[in-house]
Each structure stands twice: as C-alpha cells, then as structure tokens.
Design an enzyme around this catalytic site. Sequence first.
Site, short mmCIF file in Angstrom:
data_model
loop_
_atom_site.label_atom_id
_atom_site.label_comp_id
_atom_site.label_asym_id
_atom_site.label_seq_id
_atom_site.Cartn_x
_atom_site.Cartn_y
_atom_site.Cartn_z
N THR A 144 -29.24 0.54 12.75
CA THR A 144 -28.82 0.42 11.35
C THR A 144 -28.03 -0.88 11.24
N PHE A 199 -23.21 9.21 20.67
CA PHE A 199 -22.35 8.36 19.83
C PHE A 199 -22.94 8.13 18.44
N GLU A 219 -23.11 7.56 11.36
CA GLU A 219 -22.56 6.69 10.33
C GLU A 219 -21.06 6.82 10.51
N THR A 240 -14.18 12.50 16.34
CA THR A 240 -13.05 11.73 15.83
C THR A 240 -11.85 12.62 15.53
N ASP A 241 -10.68 11.99 15.49
CA ASP A 241 -9.47 12.73 15.09
C ASP A 241 -9.43 12.98 13.57
N GLU A 242 -10.33 12.30 12.82
CA GLU A 242 -10.28 12.45 11.36
C GLU A 242 -10.64 13.86 10.90
N TYR A 260 -17.11 11.23 5.43
CA TYR A 260 -17.32 10.93 6.86
C TYR A 260 -16.69 12.02 7.72
N LYS A 300 -18.49 14.73 10.27
CA LYS A 300 -18.19 14.84 11.71
C LYS A 300 -17.68 16.25 12.02
N LEU A 350 -10.96 -2.35 9.95
CA LEU A 350 -9.71 -3.09 9.69
C LEU A 350 -9.51 -4.30 10.61
N VAL A 399 -5.13 -5.33 2.11
CA VAL A 399 -4.45 -4.15 2.66
C VAL A 399 -4.45 -3.05 1.58
N ARG A 453 -7.71 3.29 -0.83
CA ARG A 453 -8.92 4.09 -0.55
C ARG A 453 -8.71 5.48 -1.16
P1 NAD Z 1 -20.88 2.28 14.90
O1 NAD Z 1 -21.08 2.50 13.45
O2 NAD Z 1 -20.39 0.98 15.39
O3 NAD Z 1 -22.25 2.55 15.67
C1 NAD Z 1 -23.10 3.62 15.35
C2 NAD Z 1 -24.43 3.41 16.07
O4 NAD Z 1 -25.27 4.53 15.78
C3 NAD Z 1 -25.18 2.14 15.62
O5 NAD Z 1 -25.70 1.46 16.75
C4 NAD Z 1 -26.31 2.69 14.75
O6 NAD Z 1 -27.46 1.87 14.75
C5 NAD Z 1 -26.57 4.04 15.42
N1 NAD Z 1 -27.19 5.01 14.51
C6 NAD Z 1 -26.79 5.30 13.24
N2 NAD Z 1 -27.63 6.23 12.72
C7 NAD Z 1 -28.55 6.52 13.67
C8 NAD Z 1 -29.67 7.41 13.73
N3 NAD Z 1 -30.00 8.18 12.69
N4 NAD Z 1 -30.38 7.46 14.87
C9 NAD Z 1 -30.05 6.68 15.93
N5 NAD Z 1 -29.03 5.81 15.93
C10 NAD Z 1 -28.28 5.74 14.81
O7 NAD Z 1 -19.95 3.48 15.38
P2 NAD Z 1 -18.78 3.47 16.46
O8 NAD Z 1 -17.55 3.01 15.84
O9 NAD Z 1 -19.28 2.86 17.70
O10 NAD Z 1 -18.63 5.05 16.69
C11 NAD Z 1 -19.44 5.73 17.64
C12 NAD Z 1 -19.10 7.22 17.62
O11 NAD Z 1 -17.73 7.39 17.92
C13 NAD Z 1 -19.32 7.86 16.25
O12 NAD Z 1 -19.84 9.14 16.46
C14 NAD Z 1 -17.92 7.93 15.64
O13 NAD Z 1 -17.82 9.01 14.77
C15 NAD Z 1 -17.09 8.13 16.88
N6 NAD Z 1 -15.71 7.61 16.81
C16 NAD Z 1 -15.47 6.32 16.41
C17 NAD Z 1 -14.16 5.83 16.42
C18 NAD Z 1 -13.85 4.42 16.00
O14 NAD Z 1 -12.66 4.08 15.88
N7 NAD Z 1 -14.81 3.55 15.80
C19 NAD Z 1 -13.11 6.68 16.81
C20 NAD Z 1 -13.39 7.99 17.19
C21 NAD Z 1 -14.70 8.43 17.21
O1 DAU Z 2 -9.52 7.78 13.52
C1 DAU Z 2 -10.79 7.52 14.05
C2 DAU Z 2 -11.63 6.82 13.01
O2 DAU Z 2 -11.14 5.49 12.92
C3 DAU Z 2 -13.12 6.81 13.36
O3 DAU Z 2 -13.59 8.14 13.35
C4 DAU Z 2 -13.90 5.98 12.34
O4 DAU Z 2 -15.25 5.91 12.72
C5 DAU Z 2 -13.30 4.60 12.31
O5 DAU Z 2 -13.96 3.82 11.33
C6 DAU Z 2 -11.81 4.66 12.01
O6 DAU Z 2 -11.55 5.11 10.66
P1 DAU Z 2 -10.42 4.45 9.73
O7 DAU Z 2 -10.75 4.74 8.33
O8 DAU Z 2 -9.07 4.81 10.21
O9 DAU Z 2 -10.68 2.89 10.12
P2 DAU Z 2 -10.74 1.57 9.22
O10 DAU Z 2 -10.80 0.42 10.19
O11 DAU Z 2 -11.77 1.63 8.16
O12 DAU Z 2 -9.32 1.56 8.54
C7 DAU Z 2 -8.12 1.59 9.30
C8 DAU Z 2 -6.96 1.65 8.31
O13 DAU Z 2 -6.90 0.39 7.61
C9 DAU Z 2 -7.11 2.71 7.25
O14 DAU Z 2 -5.82 3.24 6.96
C10 DAU Z 2 -7.63 1.96 6.03
C11 DAU Z 2 -7.02 0.57 6.19
N1 DAU Z 2 -7.83 -0.56 5.67
C12 DAU Z 2 -9.13 -0.66 6.07
C13 DAU Z 2 -9.91 -1.69 5.62
C14 DAU Z 2 -11.37 -1.80 6.03
C15 DAU Z 2 -7.24 -1.51 4.87
O15 DAU Z 2 -6.04 -1.44 4.55
N2 DAU Z 2 -8.01 -2.55 4.42
C16 DAU Z 2 -9.34 -2.67 4.75
O16 DAU Z 2 -10.01 -3.63 4.28
#
Ligand code: NAD
Ligand code: DAU
Length: 369
Positions: free
Chosen positions: A40, A85, A88, A138-140, A164, A168, A204, A220, A296
């Site tokens: 994606t 992993f 979305e 995720t912790d969310e 989201y 999850k 972020l 922010v 948000r």
């Molecule tokens: P990301 O959005 O960077 O990557 C997601 C990947 O999944 C991409 O490579 C995308 O192409 C693939 N994908 C999406 N839909 C798909 C489908 N239908 N079939 C096959 N592949 C598909 O996500 P990330 O930040 O690397 O997160 C990975 C996992 O970890 C997720 O499950 C997310 O919920 C979890 N997570 C993320 C964070 C964070 O801070 N990023 C924290 C805790 C948990």
């Molecule tokens: O807690 C784990 C989660 O962390 C994961 O499950 C999600 O996949 C990952 O995207 C992340 O979610 P957040 O919503 O916490 O992450 P994000 O980077 O989008 O935002 C972090 C914080 O910053 C949040 O409080 C929103 C704020 N923010 C974010 C963006 C994109 C801003 O203030 N400005 C911004 O432009």
Amino acid sequence: MSTINDTILVTGGAGFIGSNFVLTWMKANSAAVVNLDLLTYAGNAANLASVEADPHYTFVHGDICYAELVGSLLREHRPRAIVHFAAESHVDRSIVSPEAFIRTNVMGTFTLLEQARTYWSELDESGRTGFRFLHVSTDEVYGTLGPDDPAFSETTAYAPNSPYAASKAGSDHLARAYFHTFGLPVLTTNCSNNYGPFQFPEKLIPLMILNALEGKPLPVYGDGKNVRDWLFVEDHCAAVRRVLESGRPGETYNVGGNSERANIDVVTAICDLVDEMRPEAGAAARRELITYVQDRPGHDRRYAIDAGKITHELNWKPAERFESGLRKTVRWYLENSEWIDGVRTGAYREWLTENYGERRNAGTKGLGT
Ligand code: NAD
Ligand code: DAU
C-alpha cells in the site's frame, strides 16, 4: 499429517516495523523469511533492497484478505510461525477513511487466523506444538490515560477511541478467540509508539524532521501536551523475537519504551537536533516553525505502558534511550534523501493537503504542502 519448516511468514514486512523486523531477523538468523505485503502507500519494497537477493528471503506481493493466497503460501512454505504486522496503521487516516482499517485489520486478521487454523490442524503433533501465530498490536486498544493514572497493563480493559484502535481491538479479540476456542497457539504484543528508520513521514517524528529540514510549519495538534511512550523500533523487533521464542501461547505482552514525552517536547527536541546537524546561517531557529493547529478528533491524551510482564517473564527491556534513539533517527532521515524522495509521491502530497489543509488554527497557510 505433515511437518513444518524453520521458515517464518511475515505479513506487512515492507512497512516501517515489518521491514526493520525482517532486516534484523535476517542479520541474526538463517531461517527463511516469506514476506507477504500488499505494498500500500505505506509499504516500500526498497526498504528490503539489502536482502532482496538473499536466497532465504522471498517477497510475495499480495493481500492478507485473500484466503486462497494465504492458504497456498502456508501449504507451499510450511512456516513454523506467522508474524503478523500488516495493517492500516495511521490514526488520522482512520478518521478520514475508516473502511480500509476494518477490511485489513479486522477481515485481514480473521483471514490469516482462519487459514492458519486449517494449516495448523493438519500438522503432525510436533508441528502443532511448535507452531506460533504472533499478532502484533498496539497500546491504543486500551484508550486514554489521565496524568496520574497507572500505566496500561495486560489486564487493563479495552477502550479503543479511534477507528484504527477499534479495528486493532477487534483483531486482538479474534486472535484471543482463536486460542481460546481452537487452541491455535496465538501470542499478542501490544506496543507503544515506535520511531526510527523507514517510518513513513505521515507520523509525528518523521513528518517533523522533514518539515523542519525544509523550513515548513510544524503542525502540533491541540495544545501539544498529549503524551506518548516512545520505543526505538529495533527494541520492538527484539521484543517480538523474544515473544516468538519464549512467549506462552494465549498470553498478551505489553511492550513499551518507558519514555513518556509530551508531543511538544518531542518536536522541540527534533528542532534542536536539526539545527545542530544542519545549521543554516542567518535562519531562525527551527522552533520558530512550530504551529499549533486544530486537534485530532477524539485525540487520546496519554499512553503509558507497564512492560513488567515481558521484562520479568522474558527478560526483555529496551536497549535504546529516547534521546540517543531520536538522534540516530534524525541522522538517518538526513542521510537518506533518496528514500525520502521515493516515498513522497503525489499520493503523499494529496494526503498532506487532505489532513492539514483544514487545520487552519493560528492563521497558518500552506501547512504541509
Ligand atoms: P505501516 O503502516 O508502516 O506498514 C504496514 C504494512 O502493511 C505496509 O507494508 C503495507 O503495505 C502492509 N499492508 C497493509 N495492508 C495490507 C494487506 N491488506 N495485505 C498485506 N499487506 C498489507 O505500519 P507499522 O507502523 O509498521 O505497523 C506495523 C504493525 O505494528 C501494525 O499492525 C500496527 O498496528 C502495529 N503497531 C505499530 C506501532 C507504531 O508506532 N508504528 C506501534 C504499535 C503497534
Ligand atoms: O501507540 C501506538 C500507536 O502509535 C500505533 O498503534 C500507531 O500505528 C502509530 O501510528 C502511533 O499512533 P499515534 O497516533 O500516537 O502516532 P502519530 O505519529 O500519528 O502521532 C503521535 C502524536 O503526535 C499524537 O498525539 C498526535 C500528534 N501529532 C501527529 C501528527 C501526525 C501532531 O501533533 N501533529 C501531527 O502532524
């Protein structure tokens, strides 16, 4: 009855955490990896260019929602584990267009679990005992904390607040049910905010690094005092490996960095690092670019993780401190402009307009464009 190989099937291995996982796995391990990813907007095969030619690595471009594809991959490669992993993952996108989150996160996880159940039930006894389905979450799912609330533990009640988080949470419940009802050896990890190389610049930290570099406004949300617990991505990957090796099927493990920071403090730290690493003669400090914008909707105020269970049971703790990890991350984005150009396509620019165009607080114009 049939046997399993040492192979692992990773889903979403071309995304941020998945690609870090595949790269660190392949450095330390000779077991083959099959990476199923739909590529994606968030997936980028270039993240894995360094292992592309490795005979232990197979990339499959496909969708976790296609049962036939998933079933045939399991029958062909006979993996000993699925590390899931694919998702979305961006909260703001789930507010603008939730449907894809339900499809991939709920239906996709269901499809994987169902195909895994069929595959697993046909294995011989040692295969069934050794097989693992590791669901990365995720912790969310736990919702939001007040300033003095105790951190999320594995027994905290689920209270997801964004589409989201709800998707999850749905997938976590399915994973739990497949263990409870069918005995499928499922493990779940619930991790806090990751940061590090290869993170798509809608989140972020990379968004702020790139905007600071280019002298653009730093948007922010709200008052900037929302708190996240930050974990360097390689520490998350190490936790996933540990749970895969030694976690108890049916259990969930919280993973966190013990690094709670208010967003505004993260953003000012990034500004200072960019000022230090890319000084611009005569230019104002990057902090001047900070722009408070409309919040948000439903924005969770604080996340904090109690990682006591994984620390005590599996002897995992984060190796990286937030300050050193952030420094490494800023440097990585400064040194990888080719990667950045590759992911900032037209679709990325459209997202910036869609998400930030309407956040018109503080009289800002041209945010993110
Ligand atoms: P990301 O959005 O960077 O990557 C997601 C990947 O999944 C991409 O490579 C995308 O192409 C693939 N994908 C999406 N839909 C798909 C489908 N239908 N079939 C096959 N592949 C598909 O996500 P990330 O930040 O690397 O997160 C990975 C996992 O970890 C997720 O499950 C997310 O919920 C979890 N997570 C993320 C964070 C964070 O801070 N990023 C924290 C805790 C948990
Ligand atoms: O807690 C784990 C989660 O962390 C994961 O499950 C999600 O996949 C990952 O995207 C992340 O979610 P957040 O919503 O916490 O992450 P994000 O980077 O989008 O935002 C972090 C914080 O910053 C949040 O409080 C929103 C704020 N923010 C974010 C963006 C994109 C801003 O203030 N400005 C911004 O432009």
